[in-house]
Motif scaffolding. Structure first.
Motif, mmCIF file in Angstrom:
data_model
loop_
_atom_site.group_PDB
_atom_site.id
_atom_site.type_symbol
_atom_site.label_atom_id
_atom_site.label_comp_id
_atom_site.label_asym_id
_atom_site.label_seq_id
_atom_site.Cartn_x
_atom_site.Cartn_y
_atom_site.Cartn_z
ATOM 1 N N GLY A 363 0.819 -1.212 0.000
ATOM 2 C CA GLY A 363 0.000 0.000 0.000
ATOM 3 C C GLY A 363 0.848 1.254 0.000
ATOM 4 N N MET A 364 1.910 1.270 0.810
ATOM 5 C CA MET A 364 2.814 2.420 0.858
ATOM 6 C C MET A 364 3.403 2.713 -0.518
ATOM 7 S SD MET A 364 4.753 1.305 4.372
ATOM 8 C CE MET A 364 6.276 2.124 3.921
ATOM 9 N N SER A 365 3.847 1.673 -1.212
ATOM 10 C CA SER A 365 4.485 1.867 -2.515
ATOM 11 C C SER A 365 3.506 2.415 -3.538
ATOM 12 C CB SER A 365 5.084 0.550 -3.006
ATOM 13 O OG SER A 365 4.073 -0.419 -3.220
ATOM 14 N N MET A 366 2.239 1.991 -3.451
ATOM 15 C CA MET A 366 1.235 2.472 -4.401
ATOM 16 C C MET A 366 0.908 3.944 -4.164
ATOM 17 S SD MET A 366 -0.976 -0.966 -4.082
ATOM 18 C CE MET A 366 -2.500 -0.214 -4.569
ATOM 19 N N ILE A 367 0.823 4.342 -2.901
ATOM 20 C CA ILE A 367 0.560 5.750 -2.584
ATOM 21 C C ILE A 367 1.720 6.613 -3.054
ATOM 22 C CG2 ILE A 367 0.171 7.397 -0.708
ATOM 23 C CD1 ILE A 367 -1.034 4.972 0.873
ATOM 24 N N ALA A 368 2.947 6.151 -2.782
ATOM 25 C CA ALA A 368 4.124 6.915 -3.200
ATOM 26 C C ALA A 368 4.175 7.079 -4.717
ATOM 27 C CB ALA A 368 5.394 6.218 -2.695
ATOM 28 N N ALA A 370 1.669 7.231 -6.792
ATOM 29 C CA ALA A 370 0.661 8.201 -7.228
ATOM 30 C C ALA A 370 1.208 9.622 -7.187
ATOM 31 C CB ALA A 370 -0.584 8.090 -6.346
ATOM 32 N N PHE A 371 2.058 9.907 -6.209
ATOM 33 C CA PHE A 371 2.627 11.249 -6.114
ATOM 34 C C PHE A 371 3.915 11.375 -6.940
ATOM 35 C CE2 PHE A 371 -0.061 11.107 -2.337
ATOM 36 C CZ PHE A 371 -0.691 12.351 -2.408
ATOM 37 N N ASN A 372 4.773 10.360 -6.905
ATOM 38 C CA ASN A 372 6.045 10.442 -7.616
ATOM 39 C C ASN A 372 5.893 10.575 -9.127
ATOM 40 O OD1 ASN A 372 7.487 10.230 -5.256
ATOM 41 N ND2 ASN A 372 7.841 8.024 -5.428
ATOM 42 N N SER A 373 4.802 10.024 -9.666
ATOM 43 C CA SER A 373 4.636 9.999 -11.121
ATOM 44 C C SER A 373 3.846 11.189 -11.645
ATOM 45 C CB SER A 373 3.956 8.694 -11.538
ATOM 46 O OG SER A 373 2.696 8.584 -10.921
ATOM 47 N N ASN A 374 3.557 12.161 -10.788
ATOM 48 C CA ASN A 374 2.854 13.371 -11.207
ATOM 49 C C ASN A 374 3.623 14.604 -10.770
ATOM 50 O OD1 ASN A 374 0.088 12.682 -12.417
ATOM 51 N ND2 ASN A 374 0.119 11.405 -10.578
ATOM 52 N N GLN A 375 3.498 15.674 -11.510
ATOM 53 C CA GLN A 375 4.110 16.926 -11.114
ATOM 54 C C GLN A 375 3.474 17.422 -9.821
ATOM 55 O OE1 GLN A 375 4.057 19.841 -14.220
ATOM 56 N NE2 GLN A 375 5.159 18.541 -15.687
ATOM 57 N N ALA A 376 4.237 18.191 -9.061
ATOM 58 C CA ALA A 376 3.774 18.641 -7.744
ATOM 59 C C ALA A 376 2.478 19.447 -7.832
ATOM 60 C CB ALA A 376 4.866 19.470 -7.070
ATOM 61 N N ARG A 377 2.268 20.140 -8.913
ATOM 62 C CA ARG A 377 1.052 20.951 -9.003
ATOM 63 C C ARG A 377 -0.206 20.097 -9.098
ATOM 64 N NH1 ARG A 377 -0.183 23.096 -14.682
ATOM 65 N NH2 ARG A 377 0.820 21.645 -16.123
ATOM 66 N N TYR A 378 -0.039 18.808 -9.429
ATOM 67 C CA TYR A 378 -1.197 17.924 -9.496
ATOM 68 C C TYR A 378 -1.479 17.207 -8.175
ATOM 69 C CZ TYR A 378 -1.097 18.447 -14.576
ATOM 70 O OH TYR A 378 -1.130 18.950 -15.847
ATOM 71 N N TYR A 379 -0.661 17.440 -7.162
ATOM 72 C CA TYR A 379 -0.875 16.746 -5.893
ATOM 73 C C TYR A 379 -2.280 16.972 -5.311
ATOM 74 C CZ TYR A 379 4.150 15.646 -5.589
ATOM 75 O OH TYR A 379 5.407 15.162 -5.819
ATOM 76 N N PRO A 380 -2.831 18.193 -5.406
ATOM 77 C CA PRO A 380 -4.203 18.361 -4.898
ATOM 78 C C PRO A 380 -5.216 17.460 -5.610
ATOM 79 C CG PRO A 380 -3.169 20.496 -5.175
ATOM 80 C CD PRO A 380 -2.246 19.491 -5.807
#
Length: 501
Positions: A363-368, A370-380
């Motif tokens: 689960g941790m790896s999947m959450i990471a 989701a964020f690592n593969s997108n630019q920071a502006r898409y985090y919201p």
């Protein structure tokens, strides 16, 4: 000068870690199926002699295919670090078929065998529908923003995998915390274990031994497991034929359950394939949806009643450095274990608190990812797409036993939890589109959400016309608001889905 061909191994050390993670995921579903069906009054001959062998055939076929597909990708891209897709029974879909198809069919017919045949037919139809959906799978993936799809996957990972498995980890703290420490050291920090053992194998051996030393393992359950040992051949049957006749006459209402959950399953496959693409291995969504559909069909021909899918845990296997060997081993072990009734025996041998920390890592790896593969502006947008699964978790875990408690927290939990995959993707897609200032696209997503709420695919317990009127009106107001900005002609931002800042 031609580039030398890279060797893609059949099996490597890292496959062992991934095998145990995938094996436990599948075995948990098999055990839940067995316990639930026996509790509903289905005889052991049907559960262990038909349903589990049928599911095993589907699991074998899918895992073997995806191992071959990984080898094909490795040859095409001349890489040795390709990870095969994980494959098995979809957990949310499994629960729907247990309590939305099998149980109602048994209540209506009063006959366990007839109810099983109806469920087999329902599974067959679900597989055919998903195979048909595969024709448009690539188009849908292309037009849905990556933050929305990966955010929905991360929502499942946070609640149903990492979150719930952390609860299971701490049910026996002496065991769970030690195994969690081994998991963090071996799988997160990638530090070698004693005797060069794979981290997950070392964790299971140490945790299981400790469980028996301190008396935390259920020895009575262990002895009961021997009663299910036997020989259950994997043979096709015609249960689906008689079931189709019943399904399309006296139990046609079950189609209102089968259709939306099949759409959910197809989107789950699409999301999980997209997550693997973000992690570095690009597979065809269209092909994977077709394989999942035909795998489900094959399982039904052998008596299985549960649709299959690309597993959400595949990214965890990628992080472990697995190749194709874990997939091949998983398929083979499940075939053998099911044929000889070893599923209950294995489940009784290893306490849940021993394997739960490994799934926390998944689960941790999947959450990471989701964020690592997108630019920071898409985090919201990623975060927003995760949120509906909090409601879905509360709804599925507490609505049966304590609905008044859930209603006391918020009356919106049930509505948001219904069709959480759809609402997660669409809310995340609207947010991503607005971040890019693509207001026409955001308007379209809001209108799609209104249409899905109108027919009951979201925010309603069943399909019906005008099923969730308040949500329909709310999404239409969102569409009008976005359309106003589109009409004003706000300058679009440069879009960047694939890379991280």
């Amino acid at each position: 000068m031609s580039t030398p061909r890279v060797h893609y191994p059949w099996y490597k050390k890292e496959d062992t870690d991934a095998f145990f993670a995938l094996f436990q995921n599948n075995i948990a579903n098999f055990v839940i199926i067995a316990i639930s069906m026996l509790g509903m009054g289905f005889p052991a001959e049907i559960v262990f002699g038909q349903v589990l062998p049928g599911a095993a055939v589907a699991v074998m076929a899918g895992n073997f295919y995806y191992a071959w597909s990984a080898a094909r990708l490795a040859r095409r891209e001349n890489r040795a670090d390709v990870t095969a897709l994980s494959y098995g029974i979809s957990t949310p879909v499994m629960f729907v078929f247990l309590f939305g198809v099998l149980l109602p069919a048994k209540n209506l017919t009063g006959d366990a065998e007839l109810a099983w045949k109806v469920a087999v037919a329902a599974c067959l139809i679900s597989g055919a529908i998903e195979a048909a959906i595969s024709l448009i799978g690539g188009w849908v993936q292309k037009h849905l923003p990556r933050p929305a799809m990966l955010g929905a996957v991360a929502g499942v990972a946070l609640t149903f995998i990492a979150g719930e498995m952390l609860f299971k980890t701490l049910e026996i703290p002496m065991i769970g915390l030690l195994v969690l420490a081994i998991t963090i050291v071996g799988l997160v920090a990638r530090i070698s274990m004693p005797f060069r053992l794979p981290a997950s194998l070392f964790a299971i051996v140490v945790g299981t031994a400790l469980a028996y030393l301190i008396g935390a393992a259920d020895s009575g359950k262990f002895s009961d497991a021997f009663t299910h040992l036997g020989f259950y051949p994997l043979l096709p049957n015609l249960a689906w034929y008689e079931g189709l006749g019943l399904l399309f006459t006296t139990m046609l209402a079950l189609m209102t359950v089968i259709l939306p959950i099949t759409l959910y399953n197809a989107i789950e496959t699409m999301n999980n394939v997209e997550a693997m693409s973000a992690a570095g291995d690009s597979y065809s969504v269209r092909e994977c949806q077709a394989v999942d559909g035909f795998g489900t069909l094959l399982g039904a021909l052998f008596g299985g009643v549960f649709p299959t899918t690309v597993y959400i845990a595949t990214v965890g296997s990628k992080w472990m450095g697995a190749g194709r060997g874990y997939s091949l081993l998983n398929g083979a072990v499940y075939g053998i274990a099911t044929m000889f009734g070893l599923i209950a025996f294995i489940a009784a041998l290893i306490p849940v608190s021993v394997v739960a920390p490994i799934l926390v890592f998944v689960g941790m790896s999947m959450i990471a990812t989701a964020f690592n593969s997108n630019q920071a502006r898409y985090y919201p947008a990623v975060a927003l797409a995760m949120l509906p699964y909090f409601a879905n978790y509360l709804m599925t875990r507490f609505n049966r036993g304590a609905p008044e408690v859930m209603q006391g927290i918020s009356t919106a939990i049930g509505a948001l939890g219904q069709g959480a995959m759809f609402s997660a993707i669409l809310l995340g897609a609207m947010c991503a589109a607005v971040i890019d200032r693509q207001f026409r696209q955001a308007t379209t997503f809001a209108l799609v959400a209104a249409a899905m709420a109108f027919v009951g695919l979201m925010h309603a317990p069943k399909l019906a016309w005008y099923a969730a009127p308040d949500f329909v009106h709310g999404y239409l107001l969102m569409a009008l608001f976005f359309a106003w900005y589109a009409w004003r002609g706000v300058e679009p931002a440069t879009r960047g889905n694939a890379t991280a800042d």
